[in-house]
Design a protein around this motif. Structure first.
Motif, PDB file in Angstrom:
ATOM      1  N   HIS A 168       0.825  -1.210   0.000  1.00  0.00           N
ATOM      2  CA  HIS A 168       0.000   0.000   0.000  1.00  0.00           C
ATOM      3  C   HIS A 168       0.851   1.248   0.000  1.00  0.00           C
ATOM      4  O   HIS A 168       0.586   2.215  -0.716  1.00  0.00           O
ATOM      5  CB  HIS A 168      -0.936  -0.020   1.212  1.00  0.00           C
ATOM      6  CG  HIS A 168      -2.136  -0.908   1.026  1.00  0.00           C
ATOM      7  ND1 HIS A 168      -3.046  -0.702   0.029  1.00  0.00           N
ATOM      8  CD2 HIS A 168      -2.538  -2.012   1.687  1.00  0.00           C
ATOM      9  CE1 HIS A 168      -3.969  -1.648   0.084  1.00  0.00           C
ATOM     10  NE2 HIS A 168      -3.688  -2.469   1.086  1.00  0.00           N
ATOM     11  N   ARG A 169       1.921   1.240   0.802  1.00  0.00           N
ATOM     12  CA  ARG A 169       2.844   2.389   0.797  1.00  0.00           C
ATOM     13  C   ARG A 169       3.461   2.577  -0.586  1.00  0.00           C
ATOM     14  O   ARG A 169       3.624   3.686  -1.072  1.00  0.00           O
ATOM     15  CB  ARG A 169       3.954   2.176   1.816  1.00  0.00           C
ATOM     16  CG  ARG A 169       3.563   2.598   3.220  1.00  0.00           C
ATOM     17  CD  ARG A 169       4.645   2.259   4.211  1.00  0.00           C
ATOM     18  NE  ARG A 169       5.905   2.913   3.936  1.00  0.00           N
ATOM     19  CZ  ARG A 169       7.056   2.578   4.537  1.00  0.00           C
ATOM     20  NH1 ARG A 169       7.068   1.607   5.433  1.00  0.00           N
ATOM     21  NH2 ARG A 169       8.159   3.226   4.254  1.00  0.00           N
ATOM     22  N   LEU A 170       3.827   1.446  -1.199  1.00  0.00           N
ATOM     23  CA  LEU A 170       4.485   1.513  -2.497  1.00  0.00           C
ATOM     24  C   LEU A 170       3.571   2.107  -3.558  1.00  0.00           C
ATOM     25  O   LEU A 170       4.020   2.890  -4.415  1.00  0.00           O
ATOM     26  CB  LEU A 170       4.923   0.099  -2.899  1.00  0.00           C
ATOM     27  CG  LEU A 170       5.756  -0.031  -4.162  1.00  0.00           C
ATOM     28  CD1 LEU A 170       7.029   0.775  -4.025  1.00  0.00           C
ATOM     29  CD2 LEU A 170       6.066  -1.475  -4.422  1.00  0.00           C
ATOM     30  N   THR A 171       2.270   1.787  -3.511  1.00  0.00           N
ATOM     31  CA  THR A 171       1.342   2.378  -4.489  1.00  0.00           C
ATOM     32  C   THR A 171       1.292   3.890  -4.365  1.00  0.00           C
ATOM     33  O   THR A 171       1.319   4.611  -5.365  1.00  0.00           O
ATOM     34  CB  THR A 171      -0.056   1.802  -4.288  1.00  0.00           C
ATOM     35  OG1 THR A 171      -0.424   1.994  -2.929  1.00  0.00           O
ATOM     36  CG2 THR A 171      -0.100   0.348  -4.630  1.00  0.00           C
ATOM     37  N   LYS A 172       1.263   4.383  -3.115  1.00  0.00           N
ATOM     38  CA  LYS A 172       1.253   5.852  -2.915  1.00  0.00           C
ATOM     39  C   LYS A 172       2.517   6.486  -3.470  1.00  0.00           C
ATOM     40  O   LYS A 172       2.483   7.496  -4.172  1.00  0.00           O
ATOM     41  CB  LYS A 172       1.135   6.167  -1.421  1.00  0.00           C
ATOM     42  CG  LYS A 172      -0.245   5.853  -0.873  1.00  0.00           C
ATOM     43  CD  LYS A 172      -0.282   6.094   0.633  1.00  0.00           C
ATOM     44  CE  LYS A 172      -1.569   5.548   1.217  1.00  0.00           C
ATOM     45  NZ  LYS A 172      -1.519   5.529   2.691  1.00  0.00           N
ATOM     46  N   GLU A 173       3.660   5.884  -3.156  1.00  0.00           N
ATOM     47  CA  GLU A 173       4.924   6.423  -3.646  1.00  0.00           C
ATOM     48  C   GLU A 173       4.957   6.441  -5.167  1.00  0.00           C
ATOM     49  O   GLU A 173       5.407   7.403  -5.782  1.00  0.00           O
ATOM     50  CB  GLU A 173       6.081   5.545  -3.125  1.00  0.00           C
ATOM     51  CG  GLU A 173       6.261   5.580  -1.632  1.00  0.00           C
ATOM     52  CD  GLU A 173       7.363   6.523  -1.195  1.00  0.00           C
ATOM     53  OE1 GLU A 173       8.212   6.843  -2.052  1.00  0.00           O
ATOM     54  OE2 GLU A 173       7.345   6.956  -0.039  1.00  0.00           O
ATOM     55  N   TYR A 174       4.423   5.381  -5.773  1.00  0.00           N
ATOM     56  CA  TYR A 174       4.475   5.276  -7.219  1.00  0.00           C
ATOM     57  C   TYR A 174       3.617   6.349  -7.863  1.00  0.00           C
ATOM     58  O   TYR A 174       4.029   7.018  -8.821  1.00  0.00           O
ATOM     59  CB  TYR A 174       3.996   3.879  -7.641  1.00  0.00           C
ATOM     60  CG  TYR A 174       4.300   3.560  -9.078  1.00  0.00           C
ATOM     61  CD1 TYR A 174       5.471   2.879  -9.405  1.00  0.00           C
ATOM     62  CD2 TYR A 174       3.454   3.948 -10.092  1.00  0.00           C
ATOM     63  CE1 TYR A 174       5.767   2.599 -10.705  1.00  0.00           C
ATOM     64  CE2 TYR A 174       3.746   3.670 -11.404  1.00  0.00           C
ATOM     65  CZ  TYR A 174       4.907   2.988 -11.708  1.00  0.00           C
ATOM     66  OH  TYR A 174       5.202   2.711 -13.005  1.00  0.00           O
ATOM     67  N   GLU A 175       2.433   6.563  -7.295  1.00  0.00           N
ATOM     68  CA  GLU A 175       1.552   7.590  -7.881  1.00  0.00           C
ATOM     69  C   GLU A 175       2.146   8.971  -7.725  1.00  0.00           C
ATOM     70  O   GLU A 175       2.033   9.811  -8.606  1.00  0.00           O
ATOM     71  CB  GLU A 175       0.185   7.514  -7.205  1.00  0.00           C
ATOM     72  CG  GLU A 175      -0.586   6.293  -7.667  1.00  0.00           C
ATOM     73  CD  GLU A 175      -2.005   6.307  -7.191  1.00  0.00           C
ATOM     74  OE1 GLU A 175      -2.276   6.961  -6.166  1.00  0.00           O
ATOM     75  OE2 GLU A 175      -2.848   5.655  -7.845  1.00  0.00           O
ATOM     76  N   LYS A 176       2.811   9.216  -6.585  1.00  0.00           N
ATOM     77  CA  LYS A 176       3.486  10.495  -6.385  1.00  0.00           C
ATOM     78  C   LYS A 176       4.554  10.713  -7.451  1.00  0.00           C
ATOM     79  O   LYS A 176       4.703  11.777  -8.029  1.00  0.00           O
ATOM     80  CB  LYS A 176       4.133  10.511  -4.993  1.00  0.00           C
ATOM     81  CG  LYS A 176       4.283  11.911  -4.400  1.00  0.00           C
ATOM     82  CD  LYS A 176       5.000  11.859  -3.075  1.00  0.00           C
ATOM     83  CE  LYS A 176       4.175  11.165  -2.004  1.00  0.00           C
ATOM     84  NZ  LYS A 176       4.925  11.045  -0.730  1.00  0.00           N
ATOM     85  N   LEU A 177       5.309   9.665  -7.727  1.00  0.00           N
ATOM     86  CA  LEU A 177       6.375   9.751  -8.718  1.00  0.00           C
ATOM     87  C   LEU A 177       5.810   9.923 -10.129  1.00  0.00           C
ATOM     88  O   LEU A 177       6.318  10.702 -10.926  1.00  0.00           O
ATOM     89  CB  LEU A 177       7.240   8.490  -8.656  1.00  0.00           C
ATOM     90  CG  LEU A 177       8.592   8.556  -9.363  1.00  0.00           C
ATOM     91  CD1 LEU A 177       9.564   9.343  -8.530  1.00  0.00           C
ATOM     92  CD2 LEU A 177       9.091   7.149  -9.590  1.00  0.00           C
ATOM     93  N   ALA A 178       4.730   9.218 -10.408  1.00  0.00           N
ATOM     94  CA  ALA A 178       4.195   9.226 -11.766  1.00  0.00           C
ATOM     95  C   ALA A 178       3.420  10.504 -12.047  1.00  0.00           C
ATOM     96  O   ALA A 178       3.543  11.078 -13.125  1.00  0.00           O
ATOM     97  CB  ALA A 178       3.275   8.014 -11.969  1.00  0.00           C
ATOM     98  N   GLY A 179       2.626  10.944 -11.066  1.00  0.00           N
ATOM     99  CA  GLY A 179       1.769  12.052 -11.389  1.00  0.00           C
ATOM    100  C   GLY A 179       1.975  13.200 -10.442  1.00  0.00           C
ATOM    101  O   GLY A 179       1.513  14.284 -10.673  1.00  0.00           O
TER     102      GLY A 179
END
Length: 127
Positions: free
Chosen positions: A116-127
Motif C-alpha cells: 500500500h505504501r508503495l502504491t502511494k509512492e508510485y503515484e506520487k512519482l508518476a503524477g
RNA sequence: UCAAUGUGUUCUGUCGCUUGAAGAUUUAAAUCUUUAAGAGGAAAGUCGGGGCAAUAAAGGGCGCCAUACUUCCUAACGGGAAGGUUCCGCAACCGGCGGAAACAGCAAGUGCCACAGAAAACAACCGCCUAAGUGAAGUUUACUUCACCGGUAAGGGUGAAAAUGUGGGGUAAGAGCCCACGGUAUGAGUUGGUAACAACUUGUGCGGGUAAACCUUAUGGAUUGAAAGACCAAAUAUACCUGAAGGUUUCUUGCAAAGGAAACAAAGAGUGCCCGCUCUUUUCAGGGGGGUAGGUCGUUUGAUUCCGGAGGUGACUCCGGAACUAGAUAAAUGACAGGAAUCAGGGAAACCUGAAACAGAACCCCGCUUACAGCAUUGAACGG
RNA sequence: GGCCCUGUAGUUCAAUGGAUAGAACGGAAGUUUCCUAAACUUUAAAUAUAGGUUCGAUUCCUAUCGGGGCUA
C-alpha cells in the motif's frame, strides 16, 4: 487465480544491477523493498527478485523456507500493485533482513502494508 | 547409559511452482485444458578414487606429490574383507575373549636430543689398577714408594633415555674376554601356510632414541575441472568477396583500342583539348568469417534399482527375470486448513494441550568423515 | 560448483619441537595532582576444538569447527 510464472521473475543480471544501484527503497522490519519503474517488451506488469542473505542464515533449509513464504505472500497480494500499475511496468526486489525465521501469518500483513505504501509512492512519482 | 545396524510418519481439500506427454487457440513462441512425475541417508563436508571433457603427448629420466605387514575384493582408492605381528585391557601364570596400531628402513648417510648430569654418542670427570715399559728415591739387590707412559665401562645424588640381564670363571684391576641360562637382531635349513608368519635346529652379532626430521627403498601419479567442452546466434563494429554508382595525379605495356600498378581526397590518371569510356579512392546494397548478450546440447539408461538362484569364511562376484525412477539455472519440489499414527502431560473416560531430529539435489558414480528426534534389533570382555 | 590460504591476550603482531608462551596499544588498581591529562609502579588476560607422534607440541600429522581469498 493468482499465479506466479517464470516471466514474472527478474533474471537478467544487467537489470538487477541497475535496480540495486538506481532503485528506491522502502522498508519495514523484517522486509526491505527496492523498486524501480521500468520498460520491457513483454506484457508483464511486475518483475520480482526475492533474496535472503546467506550471511544471516547459513543453512540452505532456512533460506529456502523464508523465500518460499515470501513468494507465497507476493503471489497472493500482488493484485494490490497491479490495479495501480494498469499498463505500466515495475521492477521489485524483496529482501529479508530479519534474523529469525518468520511465519506466513506474521509476514503477510507486513507485505500488504508495504505494498500500500508503495502504491502511494508510485503515484506520487508518476503524477 | 554407551556402541553398531536398520528405518528416517502419513492422508484429504483449496491455491500455486518445475519438467515430460497429449489436445486446443493462435503466427514459428506463448497461453489454456487433461494427465504423469517431482528432494536425502547423509543431498552436508569436499577428504580420497573413478567415469566424462579439453589441453599436451614418440618415449624416457630428474624433480615434486602420495602410499607403505600379507593375501584378496573392486573400474579405482588413503576404502573394504580375511589373516599375521606388536601393544593395551578383562587382577598377576596359562588359555580364551575385547580393543588399538601412519605396522618398510636409524644394523645406509646427515641432522637433532632443552634442563640436569662426568658423559646424550669416536664416552675416561671422579673412582679402581700399577701386571708390562721408562725414570727417580729408598734399601733387604729384587722388592717397596713416587712420577710418566698407561690399563679399566664393575660403582657414581642426574635424566624421558646411560651402552644386552643374571650367575660363575677369569684378572693387576676389569670387561661377552670365556661359560651356562635368558633377551634381542639377522643369515641358512626342515616342517606347516598362497603369503605375512609360526614351530624347531643351527651360524653370526648386540655402541641409545627420533623417519607424523631430512632422507633411502619399493609402488603409483601428465595438468585443469561441467563456470570442462560442443553447437546455434540478435545488436554494434567489421577482415574478405560480389554488384552498382564513380574522380584526380604519376609510372608502365601497346601503333591504337585497351590493360596493369601506386598515390591523393573529394576527385585523380590514361588521348593535344572536350564529351564519352576505363581504373583507383570513396559511397551504397548483398553475401560472409570469427564472435558478445542470449539460447540448445553436455544432463540423467547407469560400475543403475528391485526380485530370485548359484559360488565364496568374507568383502564381493556370476547367471536369469523385471523396471525406468527429480533435472532446477537470481535456481522448482511449496502455502493454508483439517484429520490419522507415534511420544509426553492432564483426565475415570470421551477427549484436551504440546512435541517431532539432522538437514535441501546442481555433470554422474563408489567410498570415507561429520550431524541426527523417535522406533526396532543386537552387543557391552571370563574360565582353569 | 571448483581451487587455495589461515586460526596465539580485548586489538595488531612475535616465538628453531625445550624453562612460567613475549612485545606494543588497550583494560584494572595504585602513586603523583585541588581535579584531569601526561608520567611512573603493579596487575589480570591467550595457542580454535578433539585425537595422535614424541621424554616433551603454539610448532609435526589427522579429523572437526570457524575466518579469508581466487575463479564468471
Amino acid at each position: 487465480m493468482p499465479k506466479f510464472k517464470k516471466a514474472e521473475r527478474l533474471c537478467n543480471s544487467i537489470d538487477i544491477n541497475h535496480l540495486f544501484s538506481v532503485g528506491q527503497t522502502i522498508s519495514q522490519y523484517p522486509i526491505k523493498i527496492k523498486w524501480l519503474p521500468a520498460q520491457c517488451d513483454n506484457n508483464v506488469q511486475l518483475k520480482v527478485v526475492i533474496s535472503v542473505s546467506k550471511h544471516r542464515f547459513k543453512r540452505a533449509v532456512d533460506r529456502n523456507r523464508i523465500k518460499r513464504v515470501m513468494r507465497e505472500c507476493f503471489r497472493l497480494n500482488k493484485h494490490i500493485l497491479q490495479q495501480v500499475l494498469e499498463t505500466r511496468q515495475c521492477y521489485l526486489a524483496l529482501i529479508y533482513t530479519g534474523k529469525e525465521i518468520a511465519d506466513f501469518t506474521t509476514l503477510e500483513p507486513i507485505i500488504i502494508g508495504l505494498f500500500h505504501r508503495l502504491t502511494k509512492e508510485y503515484e506520487k512519482l508518476a503524477g
